[in-house]
Scaffold this active site. Structure first.
Site, PDB file in Angstrom:
ATOM      1  N   TYR A 110     -13.036 -36.341 -22.018  1.00 27.90           N
ATOM      2  CA  TYR A 110     -11.924 -36.998 -22.699  1.00 27.90           C
ATOM      3  C   TYR A 110     -11.805 -36.370 -24.092  1.00 27.90           C
ATOM      4  O   TYR A 110     -12.573 -36.692 -24.996  1.00 27.90           O
ATOM      5  CB  TYR A 110     -12.132 -38.507 -22.786  1.00 27.90           C
ATOM      6  CG  TYR A 110     -11.067 -39.223 -23.592  1.00 27.90           C
ATOM      7  CD1 TYR A 110      -9.715 -39.038 -23.306  1.00 27.90           C
ATOM      8  CD2 TYR A 110     -11.404 -40.073 -24.647  1.00 27.90           C
ATOM      9  CE1 TYR A 110      -8.734 -39.677 -24.046  1.00 27.90           C
ATOM     10  CE2 TYR A 110     -10.432 -40.722 -25.384  1.00 27.90           C
ATOM     11  CZ  TYR A 110      -9.101 -40.516 -25.086  1.00 27.90           C
ATOM     12  OH  TYR A 110      -8.136 -41.141 -25.825  1.00 27.90           O
TER      13      TYR A 110
ATOM     14  N   ASP B  19      -8.953 -36.127 -19.048  1.00 28.81           N
ATOM     15  CA  ASP B  19      -7.812 -36.189 -19.953  1.00 28.81           C
ATOM     16  C   ASP B  19      -8.136 -35.264 -21.118  1.00 28.81           C
ATOM     17  O   ASP B  19      -8.896 -35.626 -22.014  1.00 28.81           O
ATOM     18  CB  ASP B  19      -7.599 -37.629 -20.433  1.00 28.81           C
ATOM     19  CG  ASP B  19      -6.494 -37.752 -21.477  1.00 28.81           C
ATOM     20  OD1 ASP B  19      -5.812 -36.731 -21.748  1.00 28.81           O
ATOM     21  OD2 ASP B  19      -6.327 -38.838 -22.040  1.00 28.81           O
TER      22      ASP B  19
ATOM     23  N   HIS C 240      -1.318 -42.962 -18.071  1.00 29.61           N
ATOM     24  CA  HIS C 240      -1.664 -41.793 -17.258  1.00 29.61           C
ATOM     25  C   HIS C 240      -1.682 -42.198 -15.786  1.00 29.61           C
ATOM     26  O   HIS C 240      -1.907 -43.363 -15.464  1.00 29.61           O
ATOM     27  CB  HIS C 240      -3.059 -41.286 -17.618  1.00 29.61           C
ATOM     28  CG  HIS C 240      -3.203 -40.771 -19.009  1.00 29.61           C
ATOM     29  ND1 HIS C 240      -3.314 -39.428 -19.305  1.00 29.61           N
ATOM     30  CD2 HIS C 240      -3.282 -41.434 -20.200  1.00 29.61           C
ATOM     31  CE1 HIS C 240      -3.460 -39.282 -20.610  1.00 29.61           C
ATOM     32  NE2 HIS C 240      -3.438 -40.481 -21.172  1.00 29.61           N
TER      33      HIS C 240
END
Length: 264
Positions: free
Chosen positions: A109, A152, A255
């Site tokens: 992330y 992500d 998302h």
């Protein structure tokens, strides 16, 4: 092997959505980002009840957090870096046994970077650039093999990874300092598997802002979520799907999940 990566934007809040996703897709592994749960409160029993009893996770209260959930035994990879010396729960890794041999799985992330794309004026943007630089140097020093990197990454690197290349060139997530760095990171030994399945110039998004009331009509998306494979795994790649309809589920994340199918 079926793997899903998803920025869930609070694991405990969206546990019902995770349950539905697992029921519909039957993944072997789920990689989550922004779990937003400190380790002592990780809902291990609830996740195990979904058929994913093996876990590797690192989390903190209210922010960040990553987790790998598996149907089969996995082994935690130790001694991964404390990126930028912040201990802010942005990376976990696990070794996955497959019939063709072990595979190393990274779940990242990357910092979002704030709103101002100037590291001198915005500490969050400076942190993001430093994070990507450190990750790139680490993989350059230890070239990856039989590895999958998902997560992500908060960068939409290609022109058709955003709804308007021209209008977003100065917007954090698509600026040249970010996209050039992502290219260098991939070049340490990975292939952009999503763009192997869906090549440009086709538009490809995984994120739509909460600010868009009718997100589907405006379709102002960005591809912030990624799946990278080392070249030795590319012959095993069967399919990648972006589950766009999940954005319409009740109380969704901004998302959507990405599904990876490999024949290992």
């Amino acid at each position: 092997m079926r793997l899903i990566t998803w920025n869930i934007n609070s694991l405990r809040l969206r546990m019902p959505l995770l349950a539905r996703l697992v029921e519909e897709e039957q993944p072997d592994i789920v990689c989550l980002q922004e779990t937003k749960v400190p380790d002592p409160l990780f809902p291990a029993e609830d996740v195990a009840a979904l058929g994913l009893p093996y876990h590797v996770y690192k989390g903190m209260k209210g922010y960040n957090g990553v987790a790998i959930l598996s149907r089969h035994p996995i082994e935690t990879v130790q001694n991964i870096p404390d990126w930028c010396g912040r201990d802010d729960c942005r990376h976990v890794a696990a070794s996955v046994q497959t019939p063709s041999g072990p595979v190393l799985l990274h779940d990242f992330y990357v910092p979002a970077g704030g709103d101002i794309p100037d590291p001198d004026l915005n500490d969050k943007f400076a942190h993001k650039l430093s994070f990507v630089d450190e990750a790139t140097n680490w993989f350059r020093e230890i070239p990856p093999a039989r590895s999958i990197l998902v997560g992500d990454l908060n960068i939409a690197p290609l022109e058709n990874d955003v709804w308007s290349h021209r209008q977003l060139l100065g917007v954090v997530s698509h600026t040249p300092p970010e996209t050039t760095r992502m290219s260098a990171w991939i070049a340490t030994g990975f292939t952009d598997a999503m763009r192997h399945i869906v090549p440009e110039p086709e538009k490809l998004y995984t994120w739509w802002s909460y600010r868009n009331r009718d997100w589907r009509k405006s379709n102002r998306g960005r591809r912030l979520d990624h799946v990278w494979l080392t070249p030795d795994l590319m012959p095993s790649l069967r399919d990648i799907r972006v589950l766009k309809d999940v954005r319409d589920w009740s109380s969704p994340s901004d998302h959507v999940p990405v599904v990876l199918d490999l024949d290992l």
